[in-house]
Design an enzyme around this catalytic site. Structure first.
Site, short mmCIF file in Angstrom:
data_model
loop_
_atom_site.label_atom_id
_atom_site.label_comp_id
_atom_site.label_asym_id
_atom_site.label_seq_id
_atom_site.Cartn_x
_atom_site.Cartn_y
_atom_site.Cartn_z
N GLY A 127 0.89 -1.17 0.00
CA GLY A 127 0.00 0.00 0.00
C GLY A 127 0.92 1.20 0.00
N GLU A 128 0.74 2.07 0.94
CA GLU A 128 1.60 3.25 1.05
C GLU A 128 2.09 3.32 2.50
OE1 GLU A 128 3.03 5.47 -1.03
OE2 GLU A 128 3.87 6.09 0.89
N SER A 129 3.40 3.12 2.65
CA SER A 129 3.94 2.98 4.01
C SER A 129 3.73 4.23 4.87
CB SER A 129 5.43 2.62 3.95
OG SER A 129 6.13 3.56 3.16
N CYS A 157 6.23 -5.32 0.42
CA CYS A 157 6.36 -4.00 -0.19
C CYS A 157 6.28 -2.87 0.85
CB CYS A 157 5.36 -3.84 -1.34
SG CYS A 157 5.88 -2.57 -2.50
N ARG A 177 13.14 3.10 -0.06
CA ARG A 177 11.76 3.23 -0.53
C ARG A 177 11.75 3.68 -2.00
NH1 ARG A 177 8.52 7.95 0.76
NH2 ARG A 177 6.37 7.43 0.28
N ILE A 200 5.71 -3.20 -7.54
CA ILE A 200 4.92 -1.98 -7.77
C ILE A 200 5.51 -0.86 -6.90
CG2 ILE A 200 2.63 -0.92 -7.69
CD1 ILE A 200 1.48 -3.84 -7.72
N ARG A 201 6.17 0.05 -7.54
CA ARG A 201 6.83 1.16 -6.79
C ARG A 201 7.53 0.59 -5.54
NH1 ARG A 201 4.96 5.86 -4.35
NH2 ARG A 201 2.97 4.86 -3.99
N HIS A 216 4.92 -8.48 -4.47
CA HIS A 216 3.55 -8.79 -4.01
C HIS A 216 3.12 -10.21 -4.38
CE1 HIS A 216 2.19 -4.61 -3.12
NE2 HIS A 216 3.15 -4.31 -3.96
N GLU A 256 0.83 -11.88 -3.15
CA GLU A 256 -0.64 -12.02 -3.01
C GLU A 256 -1.37 -11.70 -4.31
OE1 GLU A 256 1.22 -9.64 -1.94
OE2 GLU A 256 0.25 -7.72 -2.28
N1 GLN Z 1 6.06 2.94 -2.55
C1 GLN Z 1 5.17 2.48 -1.52
C2 GLN Z 1 5.59 2.99 -0.16
O1 GLN Z 1 6.49 3.74 -0.01
C3 GLN Z 1 5.09 0.96 -1.49
C4 GLN Z 1 4.38 0.46 -2.72
C5 GLN Z 1 3.68 -0.85 -2.52
O2 GLN Z 1 3.43 -1.30 -1.40
N2 GLN Z 1 3.28 -1.43 -3.62
O3 GLN Z 1 5.00 2.65 0.78
#
Ligand code: GLN
Length: 198
Positions: free
Chosen positions: A46-48, A78, A107, A136-137, A172, A174
């Site tokens: 997600g987004e940390s 992630c 990150r 993903i990112r 990921h 999942e």
């Molecule tokens: N770039 C996101 C972060 O800094 C992580 C991306 C992800 O969980 N797919 O949290």
């Protein structure tokens, strides 16, 4: 064995489904009581920065940190990898992590959303074909401390690591329907710690 998936933000349902495929009935957790009631935790992608802020807003940040420090098996994927690392490089302003995992994690190391990609990885500890990994990112692991085992690398950077009761992947699992990494977490980390009575 009750496994919770931290349900503040991110792809919670997909982790619950992957654990279900391994025969484990997992549930989303976000309150103090829910987090106290589980034996193991998955922190999703997600987004940390958002997950950390929400953990503070829900009053569970310190609880998660102390449960990880006292041996609760935890798998971070992630954003989850970033959140369980002791040190974040290129984090947001004042970004904090729960910590526990003796590693520096960079990150967004592979670039922006458009630089997301898939590749096949060799993952130590799971048998069979290479693992299709979706990035993903994603973060990568910049360096690891003593006692951290590198399970998979990509272009010279560790992307899956384990330290005792903690497992982290940059990618990921999942999202692919291949549940071998969830099974590894359940069989190697969760069952081990319940045998040891942690
Ligand atoms: N770039 C996101 C972060 O800094 C992580 C991306 C992800 O969980 N797919 O949290």
């Amino acid at each position: 064995m009750k496994i919770g998936v931290l349900a503040l933000q991110g792809d919670v349902a997909e982790h619950i489904a992957s654990l279900g495929d391994c025969g484990v009935s997992a549930s989303g957790v976000r309150s103090r009581q829910e987090i106290e009631s589980v034996d193991a935790l998955v922190i999703p992608g997600g987004e940390s920065t958002t997950i950390a802020k929400l953990a503070k807003a829900f009053g569970v940040f310190d609880l998660i940190k102390s449960r990880i420090a006292s041996g609760m098996p935890t798998y971070g994927s992630c954003a989850g990898m970033i959140l369980i690392a002791d040190q974040i490089l290129d984090g947001g302003v004042d970004q904090e992590s729960f910590g526990g995992l003796g590693a520096q994690v960079r990150r967004n190391a592979f670039g922006r959303q458009v630089d997301s990609f898939e590749t096949d990885l060799t993952f130590a500890g799971i048998g069979g074909a290479p693992f299709r990994a979706v990035f993903i990112r994603a973060p990568w692991v910049e360096s690891v401390g003593a006692g951290v085992e590198v399970l998979a690398s990509f272009n010279g950077h560790p992307v899956a690591i384990r330290q005792g009761h903690l497992l982290a992947t940059s990618f990921h699992p999942e999202l692919t329907g291949d549940n071998r990494i969830h099974r590894f977490f359940v069989d190697q980390l969760c069952k081990e710690s319940s045998k040891a009575g942690i």
